[in-house]
Design a protein around this motif. Sequence first.
Motif, PDB file in Angstrom:
ATOM      1  N   MET A   1       0.834  -1.161   0.000  1.00  0.00           N
ATOM      2  CA  MET A   1       0.000   0.000   0.000  1.00  0.00           C
ATOM      3  C   MET A   1       0.888   1.237   0.000  1.00  0.00           C
ATOM      4  O   MET A   1       1.956   1.257   0.590  1.00  0.00           O
ATOM      5  CB  MET A   1      -0.873  -0.008   1.252  1.00  0.00           C
ATOM      6  CG  MET A   1      -1.654   1.248   1.416  1.00  0.00           C
ATOM      7  SD  MET A   1      -2.576   1.380   2.959  1.00  0.00           S
ATOM      8  CE  MET A   1      -2.977  -0.284   3.333  1.00  0.00           C
ATOM      9  N   LYS A   2       0.407   2.273  -0.680  1.00  0.00           N
ATOM     10  CA  LYS A   2       1.154   3.522  -0.764  1.00  0.00           C
ATOM     11  C   LYS A   2       0.266   4.686  -0.342  1.00  0.00           C
ATOM     12  O   LYS A   2      -0.884   4.787  -0.761  1.00  0.00           O
ATOM     13  CB  LYS A   2       1.665   3.748  -2.191  1.00  0.00           C
ATOM     14  CG  LYS A   2       2.557   4.965  -2.327  1.00  0.00           C
ATOM     15  CD  LYS A   2       3.167   5.027  -3.713  1.00  0.00           C
ATOM     16  CE  LYS A   2       4.039   6.255  -3.883  1.00  0.00           C
ATOM     17  NZ  LYS A   2       4.587   6.335  -5.240  1.00  0.00           N
ATOM     18  N   ILE A   3       0.843   5.550   0.493  1.00  0.00           N
ATOM     19  CA  ILE A   3       0.161   6.738   0.986  1.00  0.00           C
ATOM     20  C   ILE A   3       1.035   7.943   0.669  1.00  0.00           C
ATOM     21  O   ILE A   3       2.256   7.896   0.856  1.00  0.00           O
ATOM     22  CB  ILE A   3      -0.068   6.639   2.511  1.00  0.00           C
ATOM     23  CG1 ILE A   3      -0.971   5.444   2.833  1.00  0.00           C
ATOM     24  CG2 ILE A   3      -0.651   7.942   3.054  1.00  0.00           C
ATOM     25  CD1 ILE A   3      -1.092   5.143   4.310  1.00  0.00           C
ATOM     26  N   ILE A   4       0.415   9.017   0.195  1.00  0.00           N
ATOM     27  CA  ILE A   4       1.134  10.250  -0.099  1.00  0.00           C
ATOM     28  C   ILE A   4       0.634  11.348   0.842  1.00  0.00           C
ATOM     29  O   ILE A   4      -0.573  11.558   0.964  1.00  0.00           O
ATOM     30  CB  ILE A   4       0.910  10.703  -1.563  1.00  0.00           C
ATOM     31  CG1 ILE A   4       1.338   9.631  -2.550  1.00  0.00           C
ATOM     32  CG2 ILE A   4       1.626  12.019  -1.838  1.00  0.00           C
ATOM     33  CD1 ILE A   4       2.814   9.309  -2.531  1.00  0.00           C
ATOM     34  N   ALA A   5       1.557  12.022   1.503  1.00  0.00           N
ATOM     35  CA  ALA A   5       1.248  13.174   2.347  1.00  0.00           C
ATOM     36  C   ALA A   5       1.554  14.430   1.543  1.00  0.00           C
ATOM     37  O   ALA A   5       2.658  14.569   1.007  1.00  0.00           O
ATOM     38  CB  ALA A   5       2.093  13.132   3.620  1.00  0.00           C
ATOM     39  N   VAL A   6       0.585  15.332   1.434  1.00  0.00           N
ATOM     40  CA  VAL A   6       0.725  16.486   0.541  1.00  0.00           C
ATOM     41  C   VAL A   6       0.588  17.804   1.297  1.00  0.00           C
ATOM     42  O   VAL A   6      -0.314  17.972   2.116  1.00  0.00           O
ATOM     43  CB  VAL A   6      -0.354  16.450  -0.563  1.00  0.00           C
ATOM     44  CG1 VAL A   6      -0.209  17.642  -1.503  1.00  0.00           C
ATOM     45  CG2 VAL A   6      -0.292  15.164  -1.333  1.00  0.00           C
ATOM     46  N   CYS A   7       1.486  18.732   0.973  1.00  0.00           N
ATOM     47  CA  CYS A   7       1.343  20.120   1.407  1.00  0.00           C
ATOM     48  C   CYS A   7       1.702  21.005   0.216  1.00  0.00           C
ATOM     49  O   CYS A   7       2.023  20.500  -0.859  1.00  0.00           O
ATOM     50  CB  CYS A   7       2.194  20.436   2.625  1.00  0.00           C
ATOM     51  SG  CYS A   7       3.963  20.535   2.321  1.00  0.00           S
ATOM     52  N   GLY A   8       1.667  22.279   0.408  1.00  0.00           N
ATOM     53  CA  GLY A   8       1.916  23.205  -0.694  1.00  0.00           C
ATOM     54  C   GLY A   8       3.297  23.101  -1.296  1.00  0.00           C
ATOM     55  O   GLY A   8       3.463  23.057  -2.514  1.00  0.00           O
ATOM     56  N   SER A   9       4.330  23.017  -0.449  1.00  0.00           N
ATOM     57  CA  SER A   9       5.695  23.003  -0.962  1.00  0.00           C
ATOM     58  C   SER A   9       6.369  21.636  -0.887  1.00  0.00           C
ATOM     59  O   SER A   9       7.424  21.442  -1.472  1.00  0.00           O
ATOM     60  CB  SER A   9       6.556  24.018  -0.201  1.00  0.00           C
ATOM     61  OG  SER A   9       6.663  23.633   1.154  1.00  0.00           O
ATOM     62  N   GLY A  10       5.792  20.707  -0.152  1.00  0.00           N
ATOM     63  CA  GLY A  10       6.358  19.358  -0.068  1.00  0.00           C
ATOM     64  C   GLY A  10       7.570  19.236   0.827  1.00  0.00           C
ATOM     65  O   GLY A  10       8.263  18.228   0.782  1.00  0.00           O
ATOM     66  N   ILE A  11       7.814  20.233   1.655  1.00  0.00           N
ATOM     67  CA  ILE A  11       9.017  20.210   2.481  1.00  0.00           C
ATOM     68  C   ILE A  11       8.685  20.014   3.959  1.00  0.00           C
ATOM     69  O   ILE A  11       9.082  19.038   4.567  1.00  0.00           O
ATOM     70  CB  ILE A  11       9.837  21.499   2.303  1.00  0.00           C
ATOM     71  CG1 ILE A  11      10.295  21.624   0.854  1.00  0.00           C
ATOM     72  CG2 ILE A  11      11.029  21.517   3.233  1.00  0.00           C
ATOM     73  CD1 ILE A  11      10.896  22.960   0.516  1.00  0.00           C
ATOM     74  N   GLY A  12       7.953  20.943   4.552  1.00  0.00           N
ATOM     75  CA  GLY A  12       7.754  20.927   5.995  1.00  0.00           C
ATOM     76  C   GLY A  12       6.534  20.171   6.457  1.00  0.00           C
ATOM     77  O   GLY A  12       6.631  19.134   7.118  1.00  0.00           O
ATOM     78  N   THR A  13       5.380  20.686   6.122  1.00  0.00           N
ATOM     79  CA  THR A  13       4.147  20.116   6.640  1.00  0.00           C
ATOM     80  C   THR A  13       3.925  18.698   6.152  1.00  0.00           C
ATOM     81  O   THR A  13       3.495  17.836   6.916  1.00  0.00           O
ATOM     82  CB  THR A  13       2.955  21.013   6.261  1.00  0.00           C
ATOM     83  OG1 THR A  13       3.233  22.352   6.676  1.00  0.00           O
ATOM     84  CG2 THR A  13       1.687  20.545   6.937  1.00  0.00           C
TER      85      THR A  13
END
Length: 94
Positions: A1-13
């Motif tokens: 299974m694959k999960i992607i965590a997304v934020c605006g810049s992909g760095i911090g949040t």
Amino acid sequence: MKIIAVCGSGIGTSAILKVNAERALGRLGLSAVVDASDLDSVAVAASDAQVVLTSTELAGAVRTALGRNHAEIIEVVNYFDVEEIGGKLEASLG
């Protein structure tokens, strides 16, 4: 299974969300590959993902970016709340 965590810049949040998703999965006894992505790259990053974690504020933009991708988008209110993340992942993954 694959999960992607997304934020605006992909760095911090998204990195914080990634780590806390991994903690939540561990508590649930589940395993998955969890990656972080920025909004501009999410369509490619989530092409083979089952779940995408993001904030309520970015959920609409993530849906637009993913188009017809079949990944479930889970909106997280508090990226630091492992219990919230775990509860939402458990409800999704079953």
